[in-house]
Write a protein that holds these residues in place. Structure first.
Motif, mmCIF file in Angstrom:
data_model
loop_
_atom_site.group_PDB
_atom_site.id
_atom_site.type_symbol
_atom_site.label_atom_id
_atom_site.label_comp_id
_atom_site.label_asym_id
_atom_site.label_seq_id
_atom_site.Cartn_x
_atom_site.Cartn_y
_atom_site.Cartn_z
ATOM 1 N N UNK A 66 -4.983 -5.024 -1.375
ATOM 2 C CA UNK A 66 -3.446 -4.777 -1.472
ATOM 3 C C UNK A 66 -2.729 -5.543 -0.300
ATOM 4 N N UNK A 67 -1.796 -6.490 -0.574
ATOM 5 C CA UNK A 67 -0.854 -7.106 0.530
ATOM 6 C C UNK A 67 -0.099 -5.936 1.079
ATOM 7 N N UNK A 68 0.279 -4.794 0.681
ATOM 8 C CA UNK A 68 1.247 -3.804 0.951
ATOM 9 C C UNK A 68 0.436 -2.789 1.961
ATOM 10 N N UNK A 69 -0.883 -3.074 2.072
ATOM 11 C CA UNK A 69 -1.510 -2.139 3.064
ATOM 12 C C UNK A 69 -2.031 -3.055 4.260
ATOM 13 N N UNK A 70 -1.611 -2.595 5.421
ATOM 14 C CA UNK A 70 -1.811 -3.454 6.659
ATOM 15 C C UNK A 70 -2.460 -2.549 7.852
ATOM 16 N N UNK A 79 -8.663 2.432 12.709
ATOM 17 C CA UNK A 79 -9.110 3.628 12.022
ATOM 18 C C UNK A 79 -7.666 3.934 11.526
ATOM 19 N N UNK A 80 -6.393 3.307 11.656
ATOM 20 C CA UNK A 80 -5.273 3.490 11.272
ATOM 21 C C UNK A 80 -4.570 2.429 10.184
ATOM 22 N N UNK A 81 -3.964 2.809 9.138
ATOM 23 C CA UNK A 81 -3.453 1.927 8.068
ATOM 24 C C UNK A 81 -1.863 2.153 7.608
ATOM 25 N N UNK A 82 -1.319 1.163 7.354
ATOM 26 C CA UNK A 82 0.174 1.604 7.033
ATOM 27 C C UNK A 82 0.437 0.894 5.571
#
Length: 121
Positions: A66-70, A79-82
């Protein structure tokens, strides 16, 4: 925001508290003071990103799908994703990611505290 349910969803989890970190412009969601999710806002107060902790391999896999998960915004990028708040990540996937983040933090609490949060003690 595309995910108007997020605040109620997160606050509905056992033992969750929240606050607004004014210096960062973030709504933070915590278990025993340990953050597992954040809704990051822009300068106008509009939701911009939703950040959560995931196992590194899963986070990497999802970022490729997904391009909207960075990688986590202002967070540990391993460890963290946005998730972009106006993106195309399906509701059910975002809910699953948030539940997994909660579970990662919950699992690190002492067993006695876990039982208290679950109402088993």
């Amino acid at each position: 925001m595309k995910y108007p349910w997020i605040d109620d969803f997160l606050k509905g989890m056992n033992g969750v508290t929240s606050d607004f970190k004014e210096e960062w412009n973030w709504d933070r969601y915590m278990i025993d003071g340990k953050m597992f999710a954040a809704v990051c806002r822009d300068d106008q107060g509009k939701e911009k990103l939703i950040s959560m902790k995931l196992e590194p391999l899963e986070g990497d896999f999802l970022r490729q799908q997904y391009k909207d998960i960075i990688p986590g915004y202002y967070m540990n990028k391993i460890h963290w994703n946005s998730v972009m708040a106006d993106g195309d990540v399906p509701d059910e996937l975002l809910k699953d990611m948030l539940e997994k983040s909660y579970a990662l933090i919950f699992a690190k609490l002492p067993k006695k505290r876990q039982k208290q949060i679950l109402g088993e003690e």
